[in-house]
Design an enzyme around this catalytic site. Structure first.
Site, PDB file in Angstrom:
ATOM      1  N   ASP A  65     -26.510 -12.972  37.038  1.00  0.00           N
ATOM      2  CA  ASP A  65     -27.093 -11.849  37.947  1.00  0.00           C
ATOM      3  C   ASP A  65     -28.398 -11.295  37.803  1.00  0.00           C
ATOM      4  OD1 ASP A  65     -26.761 -10.489  35.726  1.00  0.00           O
ATOM      5  OD2 ASP A  65     -24.643  -9.691  36.251  1.00  0.00           O
ATOM      6  N   GLY A  66     -29.049 -11.832  36.585  1.00  0.00           N
ATOM      7  CA  GLY A  66     -30.243 -11.396  36.434  1.00  0.00           C
ATOM      8  C   GLY A  66     -30.586 -10.176  35.599  1.00  0.00           C
ATOM      9  N   ARG A 115     -41.365  -5.641  28.638  1.00  0.00           N
ATOM     10  CA  ARG A 115     -42.106  -6.262  27.731  1.00  0.00           C
ATOM     11  C   ARG A 115     -43.652  -6.547  27.995  1.00  0.00           C
ATOM     12  NH1 ARG A 115     -38.118 -11.419  26.399  1.00  0.00           N
ATOM     13  NH2 ARG A 115     -38.585 -12.071  28.433  1.00  0.00           N
ATOM     14  N   GLY A 134     -36.528 -21.484  33.381  1.00  0.00           N
ATOM     15  CA  GLY A 134     -37.322 -20.583  34.284  1.00  0.00           C
ATOM     16  C   GLY A 134     -36.680 -19.157  34.006  1.00  0.00           C
ATOM     17  N   GLY A 140     -34.986 -16.361  34.471  1.00  0.00           N
ATOM     18  CA  GLY A 140     -33.744 -16.258  35.185  1.00  0.00           C
ATOM     19  C   GLY A 140     -33.287 -14.559  35.069  1.00  0.00           C
ATOM     20  N   ARG A 141     -34.076 -13.794  34.252  1.00  0.00           N
ATOM     21  CA  ARG A 141     -33.600 -12.297  34.124  1.00  0.00           C
ATOM     22  C   ARG A 141     -35.000 -11.416  33.973  1.00  0.00           C
ATOM     23  NH1 ARG A 141     -29.652 -13.640  30.035  1.00  0.00           N
ATOM     24  NH2 ARG A 141     -30.702 -13.459  27.953  1.00  0.00           N
ATOM     25  N   ASP A 158     -37.890 -22.886  25.379  1.00  0.00           N
ATOM     26  CA  ASP A 158     -38.317 -21.995  26.119  1.00  0.00           C
ATOM     27  C   ASP A 158     -38.320 -20.825  25.456  1.00  0.00           C
ATOM     28  OD1 ASP A 158     -35.443 -22.707  25.825  1.00  0.00           O
ATOM     29  OD2 ASP A 158     -35.068 -20.675  27.307  1.00  0.00           O
ATOM     30  N   ASN A 159     -38.176 -20.535  24.327  1.00  0.00           N
ATOM     31  CA  ASN A 159     -38.317 -18.907  23.609  1.00  0.00           C
ATOM     32  C   ASN A 159     -39.344 -19.374  22.557  1.00  0.00           C
ATOM     33  OD1 ASN A 159     -36.317 -18.119  24.916  1.00  0.00           O
ATOM     34  ND2 ASN A 159     -34.608 -18.798  23.158  1.00  0.00           N
TER      35      ASN A 159
END
Length: 524
Positions: free
Chosen positions: A134-135, A192, A100, A102-103, A269-270
């Site tokens: 910590d995102g 982005r 997911g 995460g950041r 995931d990329n």
């Protein structure tokens, strides 16, 4: 500041019912609503003007306090509900389960000039998918992502874009090389921009949980909005969708190999369903031509994501997407056919691309042997890939290769150790040039025409890691002028730009082993 908001993903797909940031397994949902972290003192370092224009933002908008606050995470755009997406993925070949955003936090979706864009902040705080992190993001990785996104676009490589780069005014603790020596670094945020940020992993997570209802919903949503020529809600349509993703991924791979780009972390995931380059972490461009090179410290031992392996890894990742879609396609044959077509088409397009790089307008019998021979001689001594192919266009059909080593004059500046061009190494190069010139003389193009054609596919300027690191070091001291200089340089990478020729140079020796200039980690 006006943006034409047109949210779809968080309106048409099911949301996580929980409203907290607690780390958890999110089930039955495509995303979780989140609120970006408010930074203490955000400052705009750089804005990509053409991306701003693409979104309908005027110059006055870019200078406003609202722009700074929105794109640092400090203010939510009116009428939007930011969210983080739920997905899984295979990391370094192993299933990692739920990952997911995460950041990353999707701010909203924008409609402008007939196109639809999703705005996503990277480094704006925690989400339910942040796991133990910590995102947040730091300046060094944010500068690299901002510049590389735009550099890739202007190279003609399918990619996400980057609107802006801001510092947050906060310090972030990071272990840059994963060696047990964390330090405080400057916090930063990048915005982005892409049609969407849907990844292979978005489908994988639902398939892994046998949530076929949500798998179908996501597939139908994706086809409806991004592949409108394909029929939604049918098994054949899902197969056609997979075939289209294979073809777009193929195109991206050919471009990566053309310009010498190494992604460094090609986990599923990329991988974008748009065939866009996504998630710029430990990337790099080949300095010395070495198909075994990877910029990622985490991949140093096995080199799974090395330059020469990228097309096969893309195929492996597509197999994982095929496995995820199989339950709704219902049969293997259309998926297998698409994968076979990828392999067949890639081999053809890759050879055609390589031929274009050396100035051949068409591929004839014997050209593949010539290209294989070149691949081998390029590795005999350290040879800069970008400089070699750019300078190769200066070679004339009439050059005499029979005696001495003067025939290497046009490309000599590409060699890191020209004194090694003796003996068997020199003779290997001579053999290749004899074959190359023989092939060139079978074509009718003039030297000038061939050079112009080669200069359209062989960039003169790429974002070398040492260049990015210099911009990072200056920005860390509050000076963003080098970011702007590199941004302008990389907007026109195929032109000569004589006023900027200092950047058409081999990696300096001081950068060979410097942190950030050779190997990098995934830390951001």
């Amino acid at each position: 500041m006006r943006l034409n908001i047109d949210d779809r993903f968080n309106q048409q797909l099911p949301a996580d019912t929980a409203q907290t940031l607690s780390r958890r397994q999110v089930t039955g949902a495509a995303f979780s609503f989140v609120t970006p972290r408010v930074p203490s003192n955000p400052q705009v370092l750089h804005v990509a003007a053409d991306v701003a224009e693409m979104l309908g933002l005027a110059s006055a908008d870019l200078a406003s306090d609202e722009f700074r606050n929105v794109f640092s995470g400090g203010k939510v755009i009116e009428g939007t509900r930011p969210y983080a997406m739920c997905y899984g993925g295979h990391q370094f070949g192993s299933w990692a389960g739920q990952l997911g955003d995460g950041r990353a936090i999707n701010l909203g979706e924008v409609q402008h000039a007939g196109k639809h864009w999703t705005l996503q902040l990277k480094g704006a705080g925690e989400t339910p998918y942040s796991r133990t992190a910590d995102g947040l993001a730091v300046l060094r990785s944010s500068v690299r992502e901002h510049l590389c996104s735009e550099a890739m676009h202007h190279l003609g490589v399918p990619t996400t874009r980057s609107l802006c780069l801001l510092t947050t005014g906060d310090q972030v603790l990071r272990d840059a090389m994963y060696d047990g020596n964390p330090e405080m670094e400057t916090g930063a945020v990048v915005c982005r921009v892409a049609p969407s940020f849907i990844r292979f992993g978005n489908f994988e997570i639902f398939a892994s949980r046998n949530d076929l209802t949500l798998l179908r919903e996501l597939a139908d949503y994706t086809i409806r909005h991004f592949y409108p020529a394909i029929e939604t809600g049918t098994k054949s349509g899902y197969g056609d969708f997979f075939h289209a993703v294979c073809q777009r991924t193929l195109t991206m791979m050919v471009h990566w190999q053309r310009v010498g780009f190494v992604h460094g972390v090609m986990n599923t995931d990329n991988m974008s369903i748009h065939g866009d380059t996504i998630d710029y972490g430990p990337y790099g461009w080949l300095e010395g031509y070495d198909p075994d090179w990877t910029p990622n410290t985490t991949d140093r031992t096995h080199r799974r994501y090395q330059f020469g392996n990228q097309p096969q890894i893309a195929l492996w990742n597509l197999v994982q997407l095929a496995n995820a879609l199989y339950p709704i396609v219902g049969e293997a044959s259309p998926l297998e056919s698409a994968l076979q077509q990828y392999q067949h088409d890639f081999n053809r397009e890759f050879t055609r691309m390589q031929a274009n790089k050396i100035g051949l307008s068409e591929v004839i019998e014997g050209d593949e042997d010539l290209l294989d021979q070149l691949d081998a001689v390029l590795q005999l001594t350290e040879t800069d890939m970008t400089i070699f192919f750019r300078l190769l266009g200066n070679v004339k059909k009439s050059v005499d290769v029979a005696n001495g080593n003067e025939f290497l004059g046009p490309v000599r500046d590409a060699f890191y150790a020209a004194d090694q061009l003796t003996g068997e190494v020199l003779e290997s190069w001579r053999d290749w040039f004899v074959n190359y010139l023989s092939r060139l003389n079978k074509d009718s193009e003039t030297d000038q025409t061939r050079r112009e054609q080669m200069n359209r596919v062989n960039p003169k300027y790429v974002l070398r890691n040492y260049m990015a690191q210099m911009a990072i070091d200056a920005a860390d001291q509050g000076d963003a002028t080098l970011i702007q200089e590199l941004y302008e340089l990389l907007r026109d990478p195929y032109s000569e730009q004589p006023e900027r020729k200092k950047w058409f140079a081999k990696r300096p020796e001081w950068a060979r082993h410097k942190v950030g200039c050779s190997m990098l980690s995934c830390s951001s």
